[in-house]
Design a protein around this motif. Structure first.
Motif, short mmCIF file in Angstrom:
data_model
loop_
_atom_site.label_atom_id
_atom_site.label_comp_id
_atom_site.label_asym_id
_atom_site.label_seq_id
_atom_site.Cartn_x
_atom_site.Cartn_y
_atom_site.Cartn_z
N ALA A 175 0.83 -1.13 -0.11
CA ALA A 175 -0.20 -0.10 -0.09
C ALA A 175 1.44 1.00 0.16
N GLY A 176 0.08 2.47 -0.90
CA GLY A 176 1.18 3.99 -0.47
C GLY A 176 0.23 4.75 0.29
N VAL A 177 0.78 5.95 0.01
CA VAL A 177 -0.45 6.65 0.57
C VAL A 177 -1.81 7.13 -0.15
N ALA A 178 -1.04 7.33 -1.59
CA ALA A 178 -2.61 7.04 -2.00
C ALA A 178 -3.92 5.83 -2.34
N ASP A 179 -3.47 4.75 -1.66
CA ASP A 179 -4.72 3.66 -0.77
C ASP A 179 -5.36 4.43 0.30
N VAL A 180 -4.23 5.75 0.86
CA VAL A 180 -5.43 5.86 2.51
C VAL A 180 -7.03 5.76 2.23
N ASP A 181 -7.11 6.84 1.67
CA ASP A 181 -8.61 6.71 1.82
C ASP A 181 -9.59 5.43 1.06
N GLU A 182 -8.89 4.08 0.34
CA GLU A 182 -10.50 3.02 -0.18
C GLU A 182 -9.60 2.46 1.15
N ILE A 183 -8.50 2.40 1.78
CA ILE A 183 -8.14 1.35 3.12
C ILE A 183 -9.18 2.06 4.06
N ALA A 184 -9.22 2.72 4.17
CA ALA A 184 -10.00 3.99 5.90
C ALA A 184 -11.79 3.79 5.44
N ARG A 185 -11.88 3.54 3.85
CA ARG A 185 -13.42 3.12 3.96
C ARG A 185 -14.03 1.86 3.57
N ILE A 186 -13.11 1.16 3.63
CA ILE A 186 -13.29 -1.00 3.82
C ILE A 186 -13.36 -0.89 4.42
N GLN A 187 -12.17 -0.35 5.97
CA GLN A 187 -12.42 -0.33 7.30
C GLN A 187 -13.59 -0.30 7.97
N VAL A 188 -14.26 0.85 7.53
CA VAL A 188 -15.46 1.78 7.69
C VAL A 188 -16.40 0.40 7.70
N ILE A 189 -16.09 0.23 6.17
CA ILE A 189 -17.86 -0.26 5.88
C ILE A 189 -17.90 -2.03 6.21
N THR A 190 -16.69 -2.21 6.65
CA THR A 190 -16.62 -4.25 6.32
C THR A 190 -17.11 -4.37 8.27
N TRP A 191 -16.01 -3.35 9.28
CA TRP A 191 -16.74 -3.10 10.03
C TRP A 191 -18.51 -3.22 10.59
N GLN A 192 -18.81 -2.24 10.18
CA GLN A 192 -20.24 -1.85 10.03
C GLN A 192 -20.69 -3.32 9.24
N SER A 193 -20.42 -3.71 8.85
CA SER A 193 -21.37 -4.88 8.31
C SER A 193 -21.51 -6.02 8.86
N GLY A 194 -19.63 -6.52 8.99
CA GLY A 194 -19.49 -7.64 9.39
C GLY A 194 -18.96 -7.78 11.14
N PHE A 195 -18.90 -6.59 11.90
CA PHE A 195 -18.60 -7.16 13.46
C PHE A 195 -19.88 -6.36 13.72
N ALA A 196 -20.96 -6.42 13.04
CA ALA A 196 -22.28 -5.59 13.67
C ALA A 196 -22.89 -6.84 15.20
N GLU A 197 -22.48 -8.18 14.93
CA GLU A 197 -22.39 -9.10 15.67
C GLU A 197 -21.31 -8.65 17.74
N VAL A 198 -20.63 -7.96 17.71
CA VAL A 198 -19.50 -8.20 18.24
C VAL A 198 -19.10 -6.75 18.95
N LEU A 199 -19.28 -5.54 18.24
CA LEU A 199 -18.99 -4.81 18.47
C LEU A 199 -20.50 -3.70 18.59
N PRO A 200 -20.41 -3.36 19.54
CA PRO A 200 -21.66 -2.14 20.25
C PRO A 200 -22.42 -1.44 18.68
N PRO A 201 -23.58 -0.78 18.49
CA PRO A 201 -24.56 -0.30 17.81
C PRO A 201 -23.32 1.11 17.40
N ASP A 202 -23.47 2.25 19.05
CA ASP A 202 -22.60 2.84 18.56
C ASP A 202 -21.05 3.66 18.08
N VAL A 203 -20.89 2.24 18.63
CA VAL A 203 -19.36 2.37 17.82
C VAL A 203 -18.73 2.60 16.42
#
Length: 183
Positions: free
Chosen positions: A9-37
Motif C-alpha cells: 500500500a501507498g499513501v494514495a491508498d489510504v482513503d480506500e483502506i479507510a473506507r473498506i475498514q469502516v464499511i467492513t466493520w459496520q457490516s461484518g462486526f455488528a454482532e461483536v461491536l456495539p452499534p454506537d461504536v
C-alpha cells in the motif's frame, strides 16, 4: 474474475483502506461491536491514521486489488513481545521471530474470491523474508468468519485470550497462531 493481485500500500491508498475498514466493520462486526461504536466510525479519521501508519512504516500494509479496484487490505509486522507472551506474561521462547498480523479485511461485496488468502500469503512471505518464523493474530471470538478464515489457513487458537473495552462492552479476542509458509 478480473485480474486479482496484492501489492504494498501507498499513501494514495489510504482513503480506500479507510473506507473498506469502516464499511467492513459496520457490516461484518455488528454482532461483536456495539452499534454506537460502529456508527461513530469516521472514514476521514481512519484515513489519517492509515496515512500515519504507512508513513511511519512500523508495519507493512498490503492492498488486494481486483482489476483497478482496491478491495481489501492487511497489516503485518514484528509482534511486540507482549503480544506473543503466554497468558501469564512469560515471553515466548521465539518472541524475537514472531510476527503479528494486525488485520485482514476484504470489503464484503468482494468476499469469497480469495482476496483474504492472497493478502495473508503475501504478508506471510514478506514476514518470512524479514526473519519471522511464525505468525499470530487476535480475532474476536464471536466473529466466526474471521476465526474460520484463519483456521482454513492452518492457524489455530493457542489458548490465550484477552478482553478489550469496546465502547463499554467487553470484546473477547482469541489469539491464533500458525505457520508463515502459506504458499
Amino acid at each position: 474474475m478480473a485480474d486479482a493481485a496484492v501489492r504494498a500500500a501507498g499513501v494514495a491508498d489510504v482513503d480506500e483502506i479507510a473506507r473498506i475498514q469502516v464499511i467492513t466493520w459496520q457490516s461484518g462486526f455488528a454482532e461483536v461491536l456495539p452499534p454506537d461504536v460502529l456508527v461513530g466510525l469516521d472514514v476521514a479519521t481512519a484515513a489519517e491514521q492509515w496515512r500515519q501508519a504507512i508513513d511511519l512504516g512500523r508495519a507493512s500494509v498490503f492492498v488486494a486489488t481486483e482489476g483497478p479496484w482496491v478491495v481489501g487490505f492487511c497489516t503485518a509486522g514484528a509482534a511486540p513481545e507482549s503480544e506473543s507472551a503466554a497468558a501469564n506474561d512469560v515471553p515466548a521462547k521465539d518472541a524475537a521471530t514472531v510476527a503479528l498480523v494486525g488485520t485482514v479485511l476484504v470489503e464484503p461485496r468482494w468476499g469469497r474470491r480469495g482476496h483474504g488468502g492472497r493478502l495473508l500469503a503475501t504478508a506471510a512471505k514478506a514476514l518470512q523474508a524479514g526473519g519471522a518464523t511464525r505468525g499470530i493474530s487476535w480475532v474476536p471470538e464471536e466473529n466466526r468468519a474471521s476465526v474460520g478464515f484463519f483456521r482454513r489457513a492452518g492457524w489455530v487458537p493457542d489458548g490465550v485470550v484477552r478482553t478489550l473495552d469496546a465502547g463499554g462492552r467487553p470484546l473477547r479476542e482469541i489469539r491464533v497462531t500458525g505457520s508463515l509458509d502459506l504458499t
